[in-house]
Design a protein around this motif. Structure first.
Motif, PDB file in Angstrom:
ATOM      1  N   GLY A 243       0.811  -1.212   0.000  1.00  0.00           N
ATOM      2  CA  GLY A 243       0.000   0.000   0.000  1.00  0.00           C
ATOM      3  C   GLY A 243       0.840   1.256   0.000  1.00  0.00           C
ATOM      4  N   THR A 244       1.958   1.227   0.713  1.00  0.00           N
ATOM      5  CA  THR A 244       2.867   2.378   0.738  1.00  0.00           C
ATOM      6  C   THR A 244       3.447   2.633  -0.650  1.00  0.00           C
ATOM      7  OG1 THR A 244       3.429   1.935   3.058  1.00  0.00           O
ATOM      8  CG2 THR A 244       4.929   3.347   1.820  1.00  0.00           C
ATOM      9  N   GLN A 245       3.785   1.576  -1.362  1.00  0.00           N
ATOM     10  CA  GLN A 245       4.341   1.746  -2.711  1.00  0.00           C
ATOM     11  C   GLN A 245       3.294   2.311  -3.674  1.00  0.00           C
ATOM     12  OE1 GLN A 245       7.745   1.360  -2.909  1.00  0.00           O
ATOM     13  NE2 GLN A 245       7.315   1.002  -0.728  1.00  0.00           N
ATOM     14  N   ALA A 246       2.032   1.923  -3.503  1.00  0.00           N
ATOM     15  CA  ALA A 246       0.965   2.505  -4.329  1.00  0.00           C
ATOM     16  C   ALA A 246       0.844   4.004  -4.064  1.00  0.00           C
ATOM     17  CB  ALA A 246      -0.357   1.792  -4.042  1.00  0.00           C
ATOM     18  N   LEU A 247       1.015   4.395  -2.800  1.00  0.00           N
ATOM     19  CA  LEU A 247       1.011   5.812  -2.444  1.00  0.00           C
ATOM     20  C   LEU A 247       2.187   6.532  -3.096  1.00  0.00           C
ATOM     21  CD1 LEU A 247       0.103   8.273  -0.717  1.00  0.00           C
ATOM     22  CD2 LEU A 247       1.518   7.342   1.141  1.00  0.00           C
ATOM     23  N   TYR A 248       3.373   5.930  -3.023  1.00  0.00           N
ATOM     24  CA  TYR A 248       4.571   6.542  -3.614  1.00  0.00           C
ATOM     25  C   TYR A 248       4.414   6.737  -5.127  1.00  0.00           C
ATOM     26  CZ  TYR A 248       7.234   5.786   0.716  1.00  0.00           C
ATOM     27  OH  TYR A 248       7.696   5.817   2.010  1.00  0.00           O
ATOM     28  N   LYS A 249       3.808   5.759  -5.767  1.00  0.00           N
ATOM     29  CA  LYS A 249       3.603   5.867  -7.221  1.00  0.00           C
ATOM     30  C   LYS A 249       2.757   7.091  -7.547  1.00  0.00           C
ATOM     31  CE  LYS A 249       1.850   3.283 -11.205  1.00  0.00           C
ATOM     32  NZ  LYS A 249       1.199   2.015 -11.667  1.00  0.00           N
ATOM     33  N   ALA A 250       1.709   7.326  -6.757  1.00  0.00           N
ATOM     34  CA  ALA A 250       0.853   8.494  -6.978  1.00  0.00           C
ATOM     35  C   ALA A 250       1.592   9.797  -6.680  1.00  0.00           C
ATOM     36  CB  ALA A 250      -0.399   8.390  -6.116  1.00  0.00           C
ATOM     37  N   LEU A 251       2.517   9.757  -5.726  1.00  0.00           N
ATOM     38  CA  LEU A 251       3.287  10.954  -5.355  1.00  0.00           C
ATOM     39  C   LEU A 251       4.468  11.212  -6.285  1.00  0.00           C
ATOM     40  CD1 LEU A 251       3.385  10.505  -1.449  1.00  0.00           C
ATOM     41  CD2 LEU A 251       2.075  12.219  -2.726  1.00  0.00           C
ATOM     42  N   GLY A 252       4.752  10.258  -7.174  1.00  0.00           N
ATOM     43  CA  GLY A 252       5.898  10.408  -8.066  1.00  0.00           C
ATOM     44  C   GLY A 252       7.221  10.092  -7.403  1.00  0.00           C
ATOM     45  N   ILE A 253       7.181   9.286  -6.357  1.00  0.00           N
ATOM     46  CA  ILE A 253       8.380   8.879  -5.616  1.00  0.00           C
ATOM     47  C   ILE A 253       8.803   7.493  -6.102  1.00  0.00           C
ATOM     48  CG2 ILE A 253       9.240   8.265  -3.313  1.00  0.00           C
ATOM     49  CD1 ILE A 253       7.308  10.346  -2.179  1.00  0.00           C
ATOM     50  N   PRO A 254      10.111   7.227  -6.235  1.00  0.00           N
ATOM     51  CA  PRO A 254      10.561   5.896  -6.666  1.00  0.00           C
ATOM     52  C   PRO A 254      10.004   4.796  -5.768  1.00  0.00           C
ATOM     53  CG  PRO A 254      12.383   7.452  -6.715  1.00  0.00           C
ATOM     54  CD  PRO A 254      11.227   8.172  -6.062  1.00  0.00           C
ATOM     55  N   THR A 255       9.591   3.716  -6.381  1.00  0.00           N
ATOM     56  CA  THR A 255       9.000   2.603  -5.637  1.00  0.00           C
ATOM     57  C   THR A 255       9.967   1.426  -5.581  1.00  0.00           C
ATOM     58  OG1 THR A 255       7.934   1.732  -7.623  1.00  0.00           O
ATOM     59  CG2 THR A 255       6.669   3.274  -6.278  1.00  0.00           C
ATOM     60  N   THR A 256       9.671   0.478  -4.692  1.00  0.00           N
ATOM     61  CA  THR A 256      10.512  -0.695  -4.489  1.00  0.00           C
ATOM     62  C   THR A 256       9.636  -1.944  -4.535  1.00  0.00           C
ATOM     63  OG1 THR A 256      11.989   0.577  -3.055  1.00  0.00           O
ATOM     64  CG2 THR A 256      12.162  -1.823  -2.948  1.00  0.00           C
ATOM     65  N   ASP A 257      10.115  -2.971  -5.224  1.00  0.00           N
ATOM     66  CA  ASP A 257       9.401  -4.255  -5.267  1.00  0.00           C
ATOM     67  C   ASP A 257       9.714  -5.027  -3.986  1.00  0.00           C
ATOM     68  OD1 ASP A 257       8.434  -6.841  -5.766  1.00  0.00           O
ATOM     69  OD2 ASP A 257       8.780  -6.638  -7.919  1.00  0.00           O
ATOM     70  N   LEU A 258       8.692  -5.494  -3.315  1.00  0.00           N
ATOM     71  CA  LEU A 258       8.897  -6.213  -2.055  1.00  0.00           C
ATOM     72  C   LEU A 258       9.783  -7.435  -2.240  1.00  0.00           C
ATOM     73  CD1 LEU A 258       8.223  -6.475   0.951  1.00  0.00           C
ATOM     74  CD2 LEU A 258       6.127  -7.673   0.321  1.00  0.00           C
ATOM     75  N   SER A 259       9.676  -8.095  -3.379  1.00  0.00           N
ATOM     76  CA  SER A 259      10.471  -9.302  -3.615  1.00  0.00           C
ATOM     77  C   SER A 259      11.958  -8.999  -3.767  1.00  0.00           C
ATOM     78  CB  SER A 259       9.972 -10.029  -4.867  1.00  0.00           C
ATOM     79  OG  SER A 259      10.076  -9.192  -6.009  1.00  0.00           O
ATOM     80  N   ALA A 260      12.318  -7.714  -3.943  1.00  0.00           N
ATOM     81  CA  ALA A 260      13.725  -7.340  -4.066  1.00  0.00           C
ATOM     82  C   ALA A 260      14.376  -7.121  -2.702  1.00  0.00           C
ATOM     83  CB  ALA A 260      13.854  -6.069  -4.906  1.00  0.00           C
ATOM     84  N   LEU A 261      13.600  -7.195  -1.640  1.00  0.00           N
ATOM     85  CA  LEU A 261      14.115  -6.927  -0.306  1.00  0.00           C
ATOM     86  C   LEU A 261      14.304  -8.219   0.483  1.00  0.00           C
ATOM     87  CD1 LEU A 261      11.815  -3.903   0.645  1.00  0.00           C
ATOM     88  CD2 LEU A 261      14.148  -3.828  -0.271  1.00  0.00           C
ATOM     89  N   GLU A 262      15.034  -8.106   1.579  1.00  0.00           N
ATOM     90  CA  GLU A 262      15.177  -9.231   2.506  1.00  0.00           C
ATOM     91  C   GLU A 262      13.929  -9.281   3.391  1.00  0.00           C
ATOM     92  OE1 GLU A 262      17.833 -10.500   6.414  1.00  0.00           O
ATOM     93  OE2 GLU A 262      18.598  -8.960   5.042  1.00  0.00           O
ATOM     94  N   VAL A 263      13.136 -10.316   3.204  1.00  0.00           N
ATOM     95  CA  VAL A 263      11.881 -10.463   3.937  1.00  0.00           C
ATOM     96  C   VAL A 263      11.887 -11.816   4.642  1.00  0.00           C
ATOM     97  CG1 VAL A 263       9.361 -10.489   3.807  1.00  0.00           C
ATOM     98  CG2 VAL A 263      10.679  -9.067   2.216  1.00  0.00           C
ATOM     99  N   THR A 264      11.666 -11.808   5.932  1.00  0.00           N
ATOM    100  CA  THR A 264      11.631 -13.058   6.697  1.00  0.00           C
ATOM    101  C   THR A 264      10.295 -13.183   7.420  1.00  0.00           C
ATOM    102  OG1 THR A 264      12.693 -11.950   8.579  1.00  0.00           O
ATOM    103  CG2 THR A 264      14.129 -13.137   7.029  1.00  0.00           C
ATOM    104  N   GLN A 265       9.857 -14.412   7.604  1.00  0.00           N
ATOM    105  CA  GLN A 265       8.628 -14.638   8.348  1.00  0.00           C
ATOM    106  C   GLN A 265       8.893 -14.517   9.845  1.00  0.00           C
ATOM    107  OE1 GLN A 265       6.536 -18.226   7.420  1.00  0.00           O
ATOM    108  NE2 GLN A 265       6.079 -17.638   5.323  1.00  0.00           N
TER     109      GLN A 265
END
Length: 408
Positions: free
Chosen positions: A248-270
């Motif tokens: 949801g934050t990335q969808a907000l950034y897209k509307a604001l014209g701010i660079p976005t990040t793909d979640l799969s490109a980050l280190e994500v742990t359960q």
């Protein structure tokens, strides 16, 4: 003989009434450690005082209320009731419900899942999912509470007024409405008749964009698409989790014209989920449900935060500065969903003020430091989840007042 039986019945009845209390207070004085274990508090225990004044109109009612709140072994009995109810519910949903439905309604009942609401607030879903039934959430899901065009026009007029004021003052304004969990995970909802496939918020967002060009971020599709890889909402809570809030934050950034990040490109742990409010609200026994997990997202570890103050609670105000280098002042005004976005927002703006939209008694009273931050903002975000969309407009009115009264 008859008199003896009556005496015996009365003795048993009095024993049922008195014996638990005698045992309870006996344990309290003779074994205080055992008493402490038995008297644990399940949620908010009712603080009811013994009625001191005798009023024949309601004395018995007050006495009953006092006893219900202070009955011996109260917490243990509640816990046992929760365990028994959970066990019976598991047997019913797992082995009996579908068969009974087919017997009563025939083969067309295949897949039918009757709605069941616990405590007027927790809706039992398929595969152990829980949903929030309060605040007219079911109407939002079924599409039975669409706004009349006149109301949409009034709401839009307020949005336009704030937009024009922000444009005049060089503030980038963005509205964001977040979808209810029921719409994102509709496959786990009970069997309801859907009155309108295009629900209230979708209809309003489309109306606004057609009539005035204001873009309202409504990341329903993004969250629905992302759930193929990530669980985006809590199973036992009404909120999104840290994966959903990131998307949801990335969808907000897209509307604001701010660079976005793909979640799969980050280190994500359960990790273990830390919230299960729907279980608490419904008085459900957590041991009868599978454990739930959340995600720990390692987002921009190179960014350092300073001047951090406040907390991440729904009624709190969280402030932070960062060395991200974008030199932007963000003010984010929203409900409890914003709390899951804080860890990402504060690392993408040099100065962040993230605050409640209204107080618990629905007042839009902001402290002076928040008012100054609104007046000095480069970016202003106003957020609401679907079921609280009507609460946007008192906040918008307050923001208009703040910006109109600004003296520089």
């Amino acid at each position: 003989m008859k008199k003896t039986v009556q005496i015996l019945k009365i003795s048993i009845f009095m024993g049922v009434l008195i014996l638990p209390s005698l045992i309870w207070y006996g344990v309290r004085f003779l074994a205080p450690q055992a008493y402490a274990k038995l008297d644990y508090d399940l949620g908010e225990k009712t603080q009811t005082q013994f009625p001191e004044e005798f009023d024949p109109k309601d004395y018995t009612r007050k006495l009953e209320t006092y006893y219900n709140a202070n009955v011996p072994f109260r917490s243990k009995l509640i816990s046992l009731h929760q365990k028994l109810s959970g066990a019976l519910e598991s047997v019913y949903t797992g082995y009996l419900r579908d068969g009974i439905a087919r017997i009563l309604y025939g083969e067309e009942a295949e897949g039918f899942f009757p709605p069941q609401i616990i405590g007027d607030i927790v809706l039992l879903g398929r595969h152990n999912w829980l949903f929030y039934a309060g605040d007219d959430s079911i109407s939002y899901y079924r599409g039975t509470n669409l706004l009349e065009e006149e109301q949409m026009e009034l709401n839009m007029a307020l949005m336009v007024q704030l937009q024009e004021l922000c444009d005049e003052k060089g503030i980038q304004l963005q509205y964001i409405i977040l979808p209810n969990k029921e719409l994102v995970y509709s496959e786990y909802m009970p069997s309801y008749t859907i009155a309108n496939s295009k629900r209230r918020t979708e209809t309003f967002v489309e109306y606004v964009e057609q009539h005035c060009g204001i873009h309202i971020v409504y990341p329903l599709q993004e969250l629905q698409q992302a759930k193929d890889r990530w669980q985006t909402y809590h199973q036992y809570d009404t909120h999104w989790n840290h994966a959903g809030s990131f998307i949801g934050t990335q969808a907000l950034y897209k509307a604001l014209g701010i660079p976005t990040t793909d979640l799969s490109a980050l280190e994500v742990t359960q990790c273990d989920a830390t919230t299960n409010d729907l279980m608490i609200l419904g008085g459900l026994d957590a041991s009868q449900y599978p454990a739930e997990y959340d995600y720990a997202v390692n987002y921009r570890p190179e960014v350092t935060l300073t001047d951090v103050s406040g907390d991440k609670q729904p009624s709190g105000i969280y402030c932070a500065r960062s060395d991200c280098g974008n030199d932007k002042n963000l003010v984010f005004i929203g409900d409890s969903f914003r709390c899951f976005m804080i860890d990402y927002l504060v690392k993408d703006f040099s100065n962040s003020v993230i605050t409640y939209r209204e107080t618990s008694d629905n007042r839009t009273d902001y402290p002076d430091e928040v008012i100054r931050s609104i007046q000095d903002a480069d970016i202003l975000v106003v957020e609401a989840v679907d079921r609280y969309d009507s609460r946007l407009y008192p906040a918008i009115q307050r923001l208009i007042q703040i910006l109109q009264s600004e003296t520089k």
